[in-house]
Write an enzyme that holds these catalytic residues in place. Structure first.
Site, PDB file in Angstrom:
ATOM      1  N   LYS A 146       0.772  -0.865   0.081  1.00 46.89           N
ATOM      2  CA  LYS A 146      -0.198  -0.014  -0.006  1.00 46.89           C
ATOM      3  C   LYS A 146       1.435   1.265  -0.457  1.00 46.89           C
ATOM      4  O   LYS A 146       2.217   0.593   0.319  1.00 46.89           O
ATOM      5  CB  LYS A 146      -1.036  -0.299   1.278  1.00 46.89           C
ATOM      6  N   THR A 157      -5.421  -8.267  10.888  1.00 49.05           N
ATOM      7  CA  THR A 157      -5.418  -7.040  10.117  1.00 49.05           C
ATOM      8  C   THR A 157      -5.591  -5.568  10.887  1.00 49.05           C
ATOM      9  O   THR A 157      -4.028  -4.826  10.521  1.00 49.05           O
ATOM     10  CB  THR A 157      -7.113  -6.974   9.757  1.00 49.05           C
ATOM     11  N   HIS A 185      -2.084  -5.732   1.241  1.00 51.10           N
ATOM     12  CA  HIS A 185      -3.547  -6.422   0.765  1.00 51.10           C
ATOM     13  C   HIS A 185      -2.433  -7.967   0.367  1.00 51.10           C
ATOM     14  O   HIS A 185      -1.566  -7.445  -0.190  1.00 51.10           O
ATOM     15  CB  HIS A 185      -3.769  -5.097   0.725  1.00 51.10           C
ATOM     16  N   GLU A 234      -9.516 -10.703  -7.921  1.00 54.75           N
ATOM     17  CA  GLU A 234      -8.337  -9.585  -7.962  1.00 54.75           C
ATOM     18  C   GLU A 234      -7.348  -9.482  -9.142  1.00 54.75           C
ATOM     19  O   GLU A 234      -7.115  -8.388  -9.821  1.00 54.75           O
ATOM     20  CB  GLU A 234      -7.346  -9.245  -6.197  1.00 54.75           C
TER      21      GLU A 234
HETATM   22  P1  DAT Z   1      -7.690  -6.940   5.833  1.00 51.78           P
HETATM   23  O1  DAT Z   1      -6.749  -6.001   4.652  1.00 51.78           O
HETATM   24  O2  DAT Z   1      -6.935  -8.095   6.201  1.00 51.78           O
HETATM   25  O3  DAT Z   1      -7.992  -8.300   4.574  1.00 51.78           O
HETATM   26  P2  DAT Z   1      -9.883  -6.130   5.539  1.00 51.78           P
HETATM   27  O4  DAT Z   1     -10.888  -7.405   4.817  1.00 51.78           O
HETATM   28  O5  DAT Z   1     -11.135  -6.809   6.985  1.00 51.78           O
HETATM   29  O6  DAT Z   1      -8.468  -6.802   6.395  1.00 51.78           O
HETATM   30  O7  DAT Z   1     -10.116  -4.831   5.515  1.00 51.78           O
HETATM   31  C1  DAT Z   1      -9.288  -3.844   4.494  1.00 51.78           C
HETATM   32  C2  DAT Z   1      -8.507  -2.970   5.338  1.00 51.78           C
HETATM   33  O8  DAT Z   1      -9.262  -1.998   5.253  1.00 51.78           O
HETATM   34  C3  DAT Z   1      -7.715  -3.377   6.000  1.00 51.78           C
HETATM   35  O9  DAT Z   1      -6.601  -3.702   4.978  1.00 51.78           O
HETATM   36  C4  DAT Z   1      -7.237  -1.848   6.670  1.00 51.78           C
HETATM   37  C5  DAT Z   1      -8.870  -1.340   6.525  1.00 51.78           C
HETATM   38  N1  DAT Z   1      -9.555  -1.800   7.910  1.00 51.78           N
HETATM   39  C6  DAT Z   1      -9.978  -2.389   8.376  1.00 51.78           C
HETATM   40  N2  DAT Z   1     -10.866  -3.190   9.531  1.00 51.78           N
HETATM   41  C7  DAT Z   1     -11.321  -1.217   9.513  1.00 51.78           C
HETATM   42  C8  DAT Z   1     -11.498  -0.508  10.839  1.00 51.78           C
HETATM   43  N3  DAT Z   1     -11.988  -1.246  11.967  1.00 51.78           N
HETATM   44  N4  DAT Z   1     -10.898   0.951  10.391  1.00 51.78           N
HETATM   45  C9  DAT Z   1     -10.269   1.363   9.630  1.00 51.78           C
HETATM   46  N5  DAT Z   1      -9.933   0.110   8.545  1.00 51.78           N
HETATM   47  C10 DAT Z   1     -10.110  -0.704   8.659  1.00 51.78           C
HETATM   48 MG    MG Z   2      -9.145  -8.160   3.065  1.00 52.34          MG
END
Ligand code: DAT
Ligand code: MG
Length: 149
Positions: A9, A91, A115, A126
């Protein structure tokens, strides 16, 4: 052969962690089959994170991911989707184990530097979203027999 989509990122690029992160997947024994430095459009970012569009953090997430260059990659190998998720870590970096990328290099969920696709089906979607077929190279590293029996 299984493939996954990974993206360093904009925070990982700005912090000079591209080499460190790529090195972990190379050292593990996975194969890089596609890579480009690019700044994602809002449309691409919104599609990529479409599953989160109702979440309160969605707008900020799209702002962040489009804020500067990222490194989009496709990696290949047996079990690479689940293995890359383990290498990446939880995450929220405060919950990521030491030894994982997020556990070692990040502290904030909104700046978690990488990511990784969460399932084989998501990975294929993706990869299709981020790469054209001709941007991917299928190749067999000469080290393969020393990594896979
Ligand atoms: P990951 O990237 O581990 O697959 P995810 O798909 O649940 O996680 O979320 C995508 C992205 O969104 C994550 O990398 C960071 C952001 N994110 C997730 N939960 C969040 C939160 N509670 N507050 C802020 N950003 C968040
Ligand atoms: Mg994700």
């Amino acid at each position: 052969m299984e493939r996954t989509f990974l993206a360093i990122k904009p925070d990982g690029v700005q912090r000079g962690l591209v080499g460190e992160i790529i090195g972990r997947f190379e050292a593990k024994g996975f194969t890089l089959v596609g890579m480009k430095l690019m700044t994602a459009s809002r449309e691409l970012a919104e599609q990529h994170y479409g599953v989160h569009k109702e979440r309160p953090f969605f707008a900020g997430l799209v702002d962040f991911i489009t804020s500067g260059p990222l490194v989009a990659m496709v990696w290949e190998g047996d079990g690479v989707v689940a293995s890359a998720r383990k290498i990446i870590g939880a995450t929220n970096p405060l919950n990521s184990e030491p030894g994982t990328i997020r556990g070692d290099l990040a502290v904030n969920v909104g700046r978690n530097i990488i990511h990784g696709s969460d399932a084989v089906e998501t990975a294929n979607e993706e990869i299709r979203l981020w790469f054209k077929e001709e941007e991917l190279s299928s190749w067999t590293p000469c080290l393969t027999p020393w990594i896979v029996e």
